[in-house]
Scaffold this motif. Structure first.
Motif, PDB file in Angstrom:
ATOM      1  N   UNK A  48     -10.639  -1.199 -11.114  1.00  0.00           N
ATOM      2  CA  UNK A  48      -9.844  -2.005 -10.939  1.00  0.00           C
ATOM      3  C   UNK A  48      -8.477  -1.638 -10.725  1.00  0.00           C
ATOM      4  N   UNK A  49      -8.126  -0.473 -11.812  1.00  0.00           N
ATOM      5  CA  UNK A  49      -6.573   0.030 -11.573  1.00  0.00           C
ATOM      6  C   UNK A  49      -6.507   0.851 -10.539  1.00  0.00           C
ATOM      7  N   UNK A  50      -7.382   1.562 -10.019  1.00  0.00           N
ATOM      8  CA  UNK A  50      -7.332   2.496  -8.869  1.00  0.00           C
ATOM      9  C   UNK A  50      -7.428   1.685  -7.681  1.00  0.00           C
ATOM     10  N   UNK A  51      -7.806   0.467  -7.442  1.00  0.00           N
ATOM     11  CA  UNK A  51      -7.923  -0.475  -6.311  1.00  0.00           C
ATOM     12  C   UNK A  51      -6.458  -0.984  -6.244  1.00  0.00           C
ATOM     13  N   UNK A  52      -5.749  -1.217  -7.242  1.00  0.00           N
ATOM     14  CA  UNK A  52      -4.570  -1.988  -7.177  1.00  0.00           C
ATOM     15  C   UNK A  52      -3.701  -1.479  -6.276  1.00  0.00           C
ATOM     16  N   UNK A  53      -3.242  -0.357  -6.344  1.00  0.00           N
ATOM     17  CA  UNK A  53      -2.197   0.459  -5.387  1.00  0.00           C
ATOM     18  C   UNK A  53      -2.396   0.237  -3.913  1.00  0.00           C
ATOM     19  N   UNK A  54      -3.720   0.637  -3.369  1.00  0.00           N
ATOM     20  CA  UNK A  54      -3.878   0.276  -1.975  1.00  0.00           C
ATOM     21  C   UNK A  54      -4.226  -0.985  -1.575  1.00  0.00           C
ATOM     22  N   UNK A  55      -4.504  -2.118  -2.694  1.00  0.00           N
ATOM     23  CA  UNK A  55      -4.505  -3.380  -2.351  1.00  0.00           C
ATOM     24  C   UNK A  55      -2.947  -3.866  -2.110  1.00  0.00           C
ATOM     25  N   UNK A  56      -2.278  -3.315  -3.077  1.00  0.00           N
ATOM     26  CA  UNK A  56      -0.838  -3.871  -2.926  1.00  0.00           C
ATOM     27  C   UNK A  56      -0.121  -3.441  -1.572  1.00  0.00           C
ATOM     28  N   UNK A  57      -0.506  -2.128  -1.291  1.00  0.00           N
ATOM     29  CA  UNK A  57      -0.092  -1.651   0.092  1.00  0.00           C
ATOM     30  C   UNK A  57      -0.598  -2.503   1.328  1.00  0.00           C
ATOM     31  N   UNK A  58      -1.798  -2.951   1.209  1.00  0.00           N
ATOM     32  CA  UNK A  58      -2.149  -3.751   2.159  1.00  0.00           C
ATOM     33  C   UNK A  58      -1.634  -4.923   2.398  1.00  0.00           C
TER      34      UNK A  58
END
Length: 159
Positions: free
Chosen positions: A137-147
């Motif tokens: 969940x934490x690792x996916x947060x940064x790319x999700x925010x960028x998208x």
């Protein structure tokens, strides 16, 4: 409760030994960040490759939150797949070692045990699952925010 084998393991191994739990804790502390970096890099590449599609979705009315949720869910799918594969392989290896004991060179004279011990506890399994889920969940947060931050016009223009 114990799921598998050898409940007397902790008292049989001298402190500081290679087979001590601290060695495996250190190894796990290295493996967890590596898996997180792999998830982040995979999702960043997906965001870069899907810029045009993200721009089209945003221009059609998808909110930033909807785009972010999409990539968070994708990160969780990656983590769940890897976690399930890891659990299956790990428990399979534990079962194999328990069924076909592996002799330790030097035997009982060096380590107080003759074979490689296996002990799987339900609490350990739950802890590993919780850490894996949180890491994904934490690792996916940064790319999700960028998208979610992509400007739809810029994303469509340069593709």
């Amino acid at each position: 409760g114990h799921l598998l084998i050898d409940t007397s393991l902790r008292s049989a191994i001298p402190a500081g030994d290679l087979l001590d739990g601290q060695y495996f804790d250190r190894l796990n502390c290295c493996a967890t960040p590596v898996s997180a970096v792999n998830i982040v890099s995979t999702l960043i590449i997906v965001v870069m490759e899907k810029q045009k599609e993200i721009g089209v979705l945003r221009s059609l009315g998808f909110s930033k939150g909807a785009v972010m949720r999409t990539f968070l869910i994708q990160g969780l799918y990656i983590g769940l797949g890897g976690g399930a594969l890891g659990f299956g392989l790990g428990l399979g290896v534990c079962w194999i070692i328990a069924t076909f004991p592996i002799s330790i060179p030097g035997g009982g004279s060096v380590y107080y045990i003759d074979t490689l011990p296996v002990q799987v506890q339900s609490g350990d399994l739950l802890l590993v699952a919780a850490v894996a889920f949180s890491t994904c969940l934490l690792a996916a947060a940064y790319p999700a925010r960028q998208a979610a931050r992509l400007d739809p016009v810029e994303a469509i223009r340069y593709e």
